[in-house]
Design an enzyme around this catalytic site. Structure first.
Site, PDB file in Angstrom:
ATOM      1  CE  LYS A   1      -1.284  -0.986  -0.368  1.00 56.93           C
ATOM      2  NZ  LYS A   1      -2.190  -2.148  -0.269  1.00 56.93           N
TER       3      LYS A   1
ATOM      4  NE  ARG B   1      -6.364   1.267  -3.105  1.00 53.69           N
ATOM      5  CZ  ARG B   1      -5.744   1.304  -1.921  1.00 53.69           C
ATOM      6  NH1 ARG B   1      -4.857   2.211  -1.661  1.00 53.69           N
ATOM      7  NH2 ARG B   1      -6.001   0.380  -1.012  1.00 53.69           N
TER       8      ARG B   1
ATOM      9  NE  ARG C   1      -9.072   0.190   7.394  1.00 51.72           N
ATOM     10  CZ  ARG C   1      -8.049   0.095   6.574  1.00 51.72           C
ATOM     11  NH1 ARG C   1      -6.810   0.282   7.041  1.00 51.72           N
ATOM     12  NH2 ARG C   1      -8.233  -0.172   5.303  1.00 51.72           N
TER      13      ARG C   1
HETATM   14  P1  B4P Z   1      -1.324  -3.490   5.632  1.00 48.64           P
HETATM   15  O1  B4P Z   1      -1.114  -4.510   4.589  1.00 48.64           O
HETATM   16  O2  B4P Z   1      -0.124  -2.722   6.064  1.00 48.64           O
HETATM   17  O3  B4P Z   1      -2.532  -2.584   5.132  1.00 48.64           O
HETATM   18  P2  B4P Z   1      -2.460  -1.815   3.734  1.00 48.64           P
HETATM   19  O4  B4P Z   1      -2.310  -2.782   2.617  1.00 48.64           O
HETATM   20  O5  B4P Z   1      -1.456  -0.729   3.816  1.00 48.64           O
HETATM   21  O6  B4P Z   1      -3.802  -1.027   3.684  1.00 48.64           O
HETATM   22  P3  B4P Z   1      -5.123  -1.350   2.884  1.00 48.64           P
HETATM   23  O7  B4P Z   1      -4.847  -1.668   1.470  1.00 48.64           O
HETATM   24  O8  B4P Z   1      -5.869  -2.317   3.717  1.00 48.64           O
HETATM   25  O9  B4P Z   1      -5.970  -0.032   2.957  1.00 48.64           O
HETATM   26  P4  B4P Z   1      -5.735   1.469   2.485  1.00 48.64           P
HETATM   27  O10 B4P Z   1      -5.648   2.223   3.737  1.00 48.64           O
HETATM   28  O11 B4P Z   1      -4.612   1.679   1.522  1.00 48.64           O
HETATM   29  O12 B4P Z   1      -1.876  -4.180   6.915  1.00 48.64           O
HETATM   30  C1  B4P Z   1      -2.845  -5.205   6.863  1.00 48.64           C
HETATM   31  C2  B4P Z   1      -2.759  -6.108   8.084  1.00 48.64           C
HETATM   32  O13 B4P Z   1      -1.791  -7.111   7.848  1.00 48.64           O
HETATM   33  C3  B4P Z   1      -2.332  -5.384   9.375  1.00 48.64           C
HETATM   34  O14 B4P Z   1      -3.129  -5.835  10.424  1.00 48.64           O
HETATM   35  C4  B4P Z   1      -0.888  -5.808   9.576  1.00 48.64           C
HETATM   36  O15 B4P Z   1      -0.522  -5.873  10.938  1.00 48.64           O
HETATM   37  C5  B4P Z   1      -0.884  -7.198   8.930  1.00 48.64           C
HETATM   38  N1  B4P Z   1       0.429  -7.555   8.385  1.00 48.64           N
HETATM   39  C6  B4P Z   1       1.254  -6.744   7.670  1.00 48.64           C
HETATM   40  N2  B4P Z   1       2.382  -7.410   7.325  1.00 48.64           N
HETATM   41  C7  B4P Z   1       2.241  -8.693   7.813  1.00 48.64           C
HETATM   42  C8  B4P Z   1       3.069  -9.869   7.789  1.00 48.64           C
HETATM   43  N3  B4P Z   1       4.283  -9.896   7.184  1.00 48.64           N
HETATM   44  N4  B4P Z   1       2.599 -11.001   8.376  1.00 48.64           N
HETATM   45  C9  B4P Z   1       1.392 -10.994   8.984  1.00 48.64           C
HETATM   46  N5  B4P Z   1       0.568  -9.918   9.065  1.00 48.64           N
HETATM   47  C10 B4P Z   1       0.996  -8.775   8.493  1.00 48.64           C
HETATM   48  O16 B4P Z   1      -7.091   1.791   1.682  1.00 48.64           O
HETATM   49  C11 B4P Z   1      -8.378   1.702   2.277  1.00 48.64           C
HETATM   50  C12 B4P Z   1      -9.458   2.246   1.329  1.00 48.64           C
HETATM   51  O17 B4P Z   1      -9.221   3.663   1.071  1.00 48.64           O
HETATM   52  C13 B4P Z   1      -9.514   1.630  -0.078  1.00 48.64           C
HETATM   53  O18 B4P Z   1     -10.271   0.429  -0.103  1.00 48.64           O
HETATM   54  C14 B4P Z   1     -10.205   2.785  -0.869  1.00 48.64           C
HETATM   55  O19 B4P Z   1     -11.599   2.808  -0.645  1.00 48.64           O
HETATM   56  C15 B4P Z   1      -9.600   4.023  -0.271  1.00 48.64           C
HETATM   57  N6  B4P Z   1      -8.385   4.471  -1.002  1.00 48.64           N
HETATM   58  C16 B4P Z   1      -7.116   4.503  -0.483  1.00 48.64           C
HETATM   59  N7  B4P Z   1      -6.255   4.943  -1.412  1.00 48.64           N
HETATM   60  C17 B4P Z   1      -6.980   5.179  -2.534  1.00 48.64           C
HETATM   61  C18 B4P Z   1      -6.642   5.631  -3.852  1.00 48.64           C
HETATM   62  N8  B4P Z   1      -5.373   5.917  -4.189  1.00 48.64           N
HETATM   63  N9  B4P Z   1      -7.631   5.756  -4.777  1.00 48.64           N
HETATM   64  C19 B4P Z   1      -8.918   5.480  -4.467  1.00 48.64           C
HETATM   65  N10 B4P Z   1      -9.306   5.033  -3.239  1.00 48.64           N
HETATM   66  C20 B4P Z   1      -8.343   4.880  -2.279  1.00 48.64           C
END
Ligand code: B4P
Length: 197
Positions: free
Chosen positions: A14, A95, A140
């Site tokens: 995402k 979420r 992280r």
């Molecule tokens: P991404 O996949 O981009 O990470 P993300 O889903 O956006 O973020 P995530 O869900 O982990 O955490 P968030 O900050 O929202 O990247 C993951 C990895 O995959 C990267 O290393 C990337 O390079 C790699 N990658 C991406 N695409 C790829 C591909 N095609 N092939 C290979 N590798 C690839 O949330 C963190 C915490 O914040 C939550 O657990 C919660 O505690 C809190 N939080 C955030 N939003 C909240 C909400 N709305 N309500 C309550 N708590 C919340």
């Protein structure tokens, strides 16, 4: 105004794809995860956490969701501070169903609506591999061990996946394969949103 919810499990791409879309289409990425992380401070640099950051950390480090009331208020403040954009990419929000209802109400007050929800589909083993890889240098705590990552996946299944059904009932939800190179996934997403912007 084009308002996209970019949806999917942790590590589904995402944040990665939202940044690419922000660059290409000028939409503003709003990542609640990034907003929380900005409040956490940085011990190495002597930056103290804010009160919000202290509260958020106790949930984030365990892979749990931060309470809705805190998250919704923070999201609304950030949208209000950035009015002059052609649209928003909500990355990691909503979420929970309560967050989805709050977002709908907030947009309605501004005579706007959610335009699309797109879910990136990625299997659990790929998620664990990606997040452990990111954890090697992201600093992280929630990426650092497999147990916390699997808890985040569990929280997603139980508390977050109903948000897909909520928007599916409004005929706004669709799924995209999140496996493949960044460019391949980006091309799938852009083909959907480009005609609407
Ligand atoms: P991404 O996949 O981009 O990470 P993300 O889903 O956006 O973020 P995530 O869900 O982990 O955490 P968030 O900050 O929202 O990247 C993951 C990895 O995959 C990267 O290393 C990337 O390079 C790699 N990658 C991406 N695409 C790829 C591909 N095609 N092939 C290979 N590798 C690839 O949330 C963190 C915490 O914040 C939550 O657990 C919660 O505690 C809190 N939080 C955030 N939003 C909240 C909400 N709305 N309500 C309550 N708590 C919340």
């Amino acid at each position: 105004m084009y308002n996209l919810i970019l949806f999917g499990p942790p590590g589904s791409g995402k944040g990665t794809q939202a940044k690419i879309m922000q660059e290409k289409f000028g939409l503003l990425q709003i990542s609640t995860g990034d907003l929380f992380r900005a409040e956490l401070g940085n011990q190495d640099k002597g930056i103290e956490p804010t009160e919000l950051g202290k509260e958020a950390r106790s949930y984030m480090d365990k892979g749990q969701l931060v309470p809705d009331s805190v998250t919704i208020r923070m999201l609304e403040n950030h949208v209000e501070k950035n009015p002059d954009v052609p649209g928003y990419i909500f990355d990691g929000f909503p979420r929970t169903e309560a967050q989805a209802q709050a977002l709908d109400g907030f947009l309605e007050d501004r005579n706007e609506t959610v335009s699309d929800l797109i879910m990136l589909e990625v299997d659990d083993e790929e998620i664990v591999t990606r997040l452990l890889e990111r954890g090697k240098d992201s600093g992280r705590a929630d990426d650092a061990n497999e147990e916390v990552i699997r808890n985040r996946i569990e929280v997603y299944r139980e508390q977050t996946s109903p948000v897909y059904d909520y928007y599916d009932a409004k005929e706004l939800a669709r799924k995209v394969d999140g496996l493949g190179s960044l460019e391949e996934v980006a091309a799938r997403l852009h083909a959907i949103i480009e005609p609407s912007i």
